[in-house]
Scaffold this motif. Sequence first.
Motif, PDB file in Angstrom:
ATOM      1  N   MET A  60       0.838  -1.170   0.000  1.00 13.23           N
ATOM      2  CA  MET A  60       0.000   0.000   0.000  1.00 13.23           C
ATOM      3  C   MET A  60       0.883   1.232   0.000  1.00 13.23           C
ATOM      4  O   MET A  60       2.003   1.192   0.465  1.00 13.23           O
ATOM      5  N   TRP A  61       0.340   2.348  -0.468  1.00 15.00           N
ATOM      6  CA  TRP A  61       1.117   3.571  -0.505  1.00 15.00           C
ATOM      7  C   TRP A  61       0.181   4.761  -0.565  1.00 15.00           C
ATOM      8  O   TRP A  61      -1.008   4.611  -0.747  1.00 15.00           O
ATOM      9  N   PHE A  62       0.728   5.903  -0.376  1.00 19.16           N
ATOM     10  CA  PHE A  62      -0.039   7.126  -0.508  1.00 19.16           C
ATOM     11  C   PHE A  62       0.025   7.523  -1.979  1.00 19.16           C
ATOM     12  O   PHE A  62       0.650   8.499  -2.350  1.00 19.16           O
ATOM     13  N   ALA A  63      -0.623   6.745  -2.817  1.00 17.01           N
ATOM     14  CA  ALA A  63      -0.474   6.832  -4.262  1.00 17.01           C
ATOM     15  C   ALA A  63      -0.897   8.169  -4.844  1.00 17.01           C
ATOM     16  O   ALA A  63      -0.221   8.709  -5.700  1.00 17.01           O
ATOM     17  N   MET A  64      -1.995   8.689  -4.409  1.00 13.06           N
ATOM     18  CA  MET A  64      -2.503   9.912  -5.005  1.00 13.06           C
ATOM     19  C   MET A  64      -1.702  11.131  -4.563  1.00 13.06           C
ATOM     20  O   MET A  64      -1.828  12.196  -5.129  1.00 13.06           O
ATOM     21  N   GLY A 104       4.852   1.073  22.504  1.00 14.50           N
ATOM     22  CA  GLY A 104       5.963   0.272  21.995  1.00 14.50           C
ATOM     23  C   GLY A 104       6.739   0.926  20.870  1.00 14.50           C
ATOM     24  O   GLY A 104       7.440   0.249  20.120  1.00 14.50           O
ATOM     25  N   LEU A 105       6.635   2.235  20.753  1.00 20.40           N
ATOM     26  CA  LEU A 105       7.314   2.967  19.684  1.00 20.40           C
ATOM     27  C   LEU A 105       8.389   3.874  20.273  1.00 20.40           C
ATOM     28  O   LEU A 105       8.198   4.467  21.328  1.00 20.40           O
ATOM     29  N   GLY A 106       9.504   4.004  19.574  1.00 24.07           N
ATOM     30  CA  GLY A 106      10.626   4.795  20.037  1.00 24.07           C
ATOM     31  C   GLY A 106      10.596   6.228  19.552  1.00 24.07           C
ATOM     32  O   GLY A 106       9.680   6.652  18.831  1.00 24.07           O
ATOM     33  N   VAL A 107      11.631   6.963  19.910  1.00 21.56           N
ATOM     34  CA  VAL A 107      11.737   8.383  19.565  1.00 21.56           C
ATOM     35  C   VAL A 107      11.751   8.562  18.047  1.00 21.56           C
ATOM     36  O   VAL A 107      11.043   9.424  17.508  1.00 21.56           O
ATOM     37  N   LYS A 108      12.542   7.747  17.348  1.00 19.56           N
ATOM     38  CA  LYS A 108      12.605   7.899  15.890  1.00 19.56           C
ATOM     39  C   LYS A 108      11.253   7.590  15.250  1.00 19.56           C
ATOM     40  O   LYS A 108      10.835   8.280  14.319  1.00 19.56           O
ATOM     41  N   ASP A 109      10.548   6.577  15.763  1.00 14.28           N
ATOM     42  CA  ASP A 109       9.205   6.274  15.247  1.00 14.28           C
ATOM     43  C   ASP A 109       8.282   7.472  15.449  1.00 14.28           C
ATOM     44  O   ASP A 109       7.509   7.827  14.562  1.00 14.28           O
ATOM     45  N   MET A 110       8.375   8.106  16.624  1.00 12.02           N
ATOM     46  CA  MET A 110       7.513   9.240  16.930  1.00 12.02           C
ATOM     47  C   MET A 110       7.745  10.397  15.962  1.00 12.02           C
ATOM     48  O   MET A 110       6.805  10.945  15.396  1.00 12.02           O
ATOM     49  N   VAL A 111       9.005  10.742  15.738  1.00 13.34           N
ATOM     50  CA  VAL A 111       9.317  11.841  14.820  1.00 13.34           C
ATOM     51  C   VAL A 111       8.921  11.453  13.394  1.00 13.34           C
ATOM     52  O   VAL A 111       8.374  12.269  12.649  1.00 13.34           O
ATOM     53  N   THR A 112       9.170  10.213  13.040  1.00 11.08           N
ATOM     54  CA  THR A 112       8.846   9.730  11.693  1.00 11.08           C
ATOM     55  C   THR A 112       7.343   9.752  11.455  1.00 11.08           C
ATOM     56  O   THR A 112       6.878  10.280  10.433  1.00 11.08           O
ATOM     57  N   GLU A 115      12.080   5.422   6.398  1.00  5.89           N
ATOM     58  CA  GLU A 115      11.780   5.309   7.831  1.00  5.89           C
ATOM     59  C   GLU A 115      10.273   5.337   8.088  1.00  5.89           C
ATOM     60  O   GLU A 115       9.789   4.664   9.005  1.00  5.89           O
ATOM     61  N   PHE A 116       9.522   6.098   7.284  1.00 10.59           N
ATOM     62  CA  PHE A 116       8.075   6.150   7.462  1.00 10.59           C
ATOM     63  C   PHE A 116       7.470   4.774   7.187  1.00 10.59           C
ATOM     64  O   PHE A 116       6.630   4.296   7.961  1.00 10.59           O
ATOM     65  N   ALA A 117       7.886   4.142   6.110  1.00  8.09           N
ATOM     66  CA  ALA A 117       7.376   2.801   5.795  1.00  8.09           C
ATOM     67  C   ALA A 117       7.704   1.824   6.922  1.00  8.09           C
ATOM     68  O   ALA A 117       6.849   1.041   7.352  1.00  8.09           O
ATOM     69  N   SER A 148       8.287   2.503  10.124  1.00  5.96           N
ATOM     70  CA  SER A 148       7.506   2.837  11.321  1.00  5.96           C
ATOM     71  C   SER A 148       6.035   2.483  11.149  1.00  5.96           C
ATOM     72  O   SER A 148       5.371   2.081  12.115  1.00  5.96           O
ATOM     73  N   MET A 149       5.503   2.632   9.951  1.00  7.91           N
ATOM     74  CA  MET A 149       4.116   2.230   9.697  1.00  7.91           C
ATOM     75  C   MET A 149       3.957   0.719   9.841  1.00  7.91           C
ATOM     76  O   MET A 149       2.947   0.248  10.379  1.00  7.91           O
ATOM     77  N   LEU A 150       4.931  -0.040   9.370  1.00  9.54           N
ATOM     78  CA  LEU A 150       4.874  -1.491   9.556  1.00  9.54           C
ATOM     79  C   LEU A 150       4.908  -1.834  11.041  1.00  9.54           C
ATOM     80  O   LEU A 150       4.155  -2.688  11.514  1.00  9.54           O
ATOM     81  N   LYS A 151       5.779  -1.167  11.764  1.00 13.11           N
ATOM     82  CA  LYS A 151       5.871  -1.394  13.206  1.00 13.11           C
ATOM     83  C   LYS A 151       4.548  -1.027  13.885  1.00 13.11           C
ATOM     84  O   LYS A 151       4.029  -1.788  14.706  1.00 13.11           O
ATOM     85  N   LEU A 152       3.986   0.105  13.541  1.00  7.75           N
ATOM     86  CA  LEU A 152       2.713   0.543  14.095  1.00  7.75           C
ATOM     87  C   LEU A 152       1.603  -0.444  13.747  1.00  7.75           C
ATOM     88  O   LEU A 152       0.787  -0.795  14.589  1.00  7.75           O
ATOM     89  N   GLY A 153       1.595  -0.893  12.529  1.00 12.08           N
ATOM     90  CA  GLY A 153       0.569  -1.823  12.078  1.00 12.08           C
ATOM     91  C   GLY A 153       0.622  -3.173  12.762  1.00 12.08           C
ATOM     92  O   GLY A 153      -0.376  -3.901  12.797  1.00 12.08           O
TER      93      GLY A 153
END
Length: 192
Positions: free
Chosen positions: A1-5, A49-57, A165-167, A169-174
């Motif tokens: 999945m992606w932010f295609a538009m 369960g998310l770190g500092v880099k995940d938060m900024v990302t 990093e966004f991808a 972190s999104m996987l981690k969040l998901g």
Amino acid sequence: MWFAMSGGPYWKVLKGRKDGRVSKASDTANLPAPTLNVGQLIQSFAKRGLGVKDMVTLSGGHTLGFSHCSSFEARLHNFSSVHDTDPRLNTEFALDLKNKCPKPNNNQNAGQFLDSTASVFDNDYYKQLLAGKGVFSSDQSLVGDYRTRWIVEAFARDQSLFFKEFAASMLKLGNLRGSDNGEVRLNCRVVN
């Protein structure tokens, strides 16, 4: 999945998820408030369960977004006993926000896009933070703390690093499980 538009990163989402069929405002009740400082944000994300880099990302998701005045007007009027306006705000940007969100504000629909390229998923959000143009106090606070500033600067310089990093972190969040109903709702629109 992606932010295609909107042009953004791509990542594979695990099959079998049931949290993307309905989007309700009540699902956002446990999101961190736009008034939190970095320490509070770090705590909030750590509880999930998310770190500092995940938060900024993940905050970079604000590259696509709009906020009504009620979420940031405290930064514009009677900010403190010393400053009427939050001194971290770029002066011209603050004046623009004050024009859009006067006191009193009778326009319930008035507000501001969260970055200058609001319909494009890019790293402009981070560039805006470095220029003092973060709409939310929580966003602007990322620049003022040594634990987060270096990440903001890195993403402002390198969009591909932000996307990577966004991808991740999104996987981690998901893959997190929510504490109340066993799942985490991803409040973003994705396209297959």
